[in-house]
Motif scaffolding. Sequence first.
Motif, short mmCIF file in Angstrom:
data_model
loop_
_atom_site.label_atom_id
_atom_site.label_comp_id
_atom_site.label_asym_id
_atom_site.label_seq_id
_atom_site.Cartn_x
_atom_site.Cartn_y
_atom_site.Cartn_z
N ASP A 171 -4.46 44.39 42.36
CA ASP A 171 -5.27 43.18 42.31
C ASP A 171 -5.75 42.74 43.69
N SER A 172 -5.55 43.59 44.70
CA SER A 172 -6.02 43.27 46.05
C SER A 172 -7.54 43.19 46.05
N PHE A 173 -8.07 42.36 46.94
CA PHE A 173 -9.53 42.17 46.96
C PHE A 173 -9.97 41.67 48.33
N GLU A 174 -11.28 41.63 48.52
CA GLU A 174 -11.87 41.11 49.74
C GLU A 174 -12.91 40.05 49.37
N GLY A 175 -13.17 39.15 50.31
CA GLY A 175 -14.19 38.14 50.07
C GLY A 175 -14.43 37.31 51.31
N ASP A 176 -15.55 36.57 51.30
CA ASP A 176 -15.89 35.70 52.42
C ASP A 176 -15.40 34.28 52.13
N LEU A 177 -14.84 33.65 53.17
CA LEU A 177 -14.28 32.31 53.04
C LEU A 177 -14.96 31.35 54.01
N ARG A 178 -15.23 30.15 53.55
CA ARG A 178 -15.59 29.07 54.47
C ARG A 178 -14.31 28.59 55.12
N PHE A 179 -14.29 28.62 56.46
CA PHE A 179 -13.08 28.32 57.22
C PHE A 179 -13.36 27.12 58.10
N ALA A 180 -12.53 26.10 58.01
CA ALA A 180 -12.75 24.85 58.75
C ALA A 180 -12.95 25.12 60.23
N GLY A 181 -14.02 24.55 60.79
CA GLY A 181 -14.29 24.67 62.22
C GLY A 181 -15.05 25.91 62.62
N MET A 182 -15.36 26.79 61.66
CA MET A 182 -16.08 28.02 61.96
C MET A 182 -17.44 28.00 61.28
N ALA A 183 -18.47 28.28 62.05
CA ALA A 183 -19.83 28.19 61.52
C ALA A 183 -20.11 29.26 60.48
N ASP A 184 -19.62 30.46 60.72
CA ASP A 184 -19.87 31.59 59.82
C ASP A 184 -18.63 31.88 58.99
N PRO A 185 -18.82 32.39 57.78
CA PRO A 185 -17.66 32.70 56.93
C PRO A 185 -16.74 33.75 57.57
N VAL A 186 -15.49 33.70 57.17
CA VAL A 186 -14.50 34.70 57.57
C VAL A 186 -14.36 35.71 56.44
N HIS A 187 -14.48 36.99 56.77
CA HIS A 187 -14.28 38.03 55.76
C HIS A 187 -12.78 38.28 55.64
#
Length: 202
Positions: free
Chosen positions: A118-134
């Motif tokens: 069930d492992s997976f990848e995705g982009d997250l909105r991360f507080a204080g960062m302009a661009d998403p974190v993969h």
Amino acid sequence: MTTPTVGVFALQGDVREHLRVLESLGVHAVGVRRSSELDACDALVLPGGESTTMAKLARTFDLFEPIRRRIATGMPVLGTCAGMILLGDRIADGAPGQETFGGLDATVRRNAFGRQVDSFEGDLRFAGMADPVHAVFIRAPWVEDPGPSVEVLARVAEGPAAGRIVAVRQGSVLATSFHPEWGGDDRVHRLLVDQIRDSTQE
């Protein structure tokens, strides 16, 4: 300012990738296997791995209590995946008798997203960062019931786990469900390094 030393718990887990990212940020990165090595560190990374095995090995090598004390007295620490579990004050679905170092006023649910398949990848909105974190999730935990002093930094945006908390900070403790050492994005590690610099200026 002297170059800070950041240790990576190295008795078990995903060590080399963390060392590589930290070195790229200009800090002195070392593997930590004994208390004398921990004593030389300004901060510590608890990597992904198997949380119960990591805790048992820390006991065997007389590292458990030294790590617990350093965290309790404000040493900056980053826990990723299994490292997040080891920082939780409370564990859900833990192994019988499972111990943690503590420091994070929250319940961390072990293997919350399911098994390896069930492992997976995705982009997250991360507080204080302009661009998403993969983010790469592998048998990952998540955070439940964070205390009032816990800052939520990222949540899953979509899918069955939408809204689940996957990155938090409480004082000098930083934790992610995912593996920030993979994928070439050093911003989470930069937060740890910034924390070291802030703590030396206080």
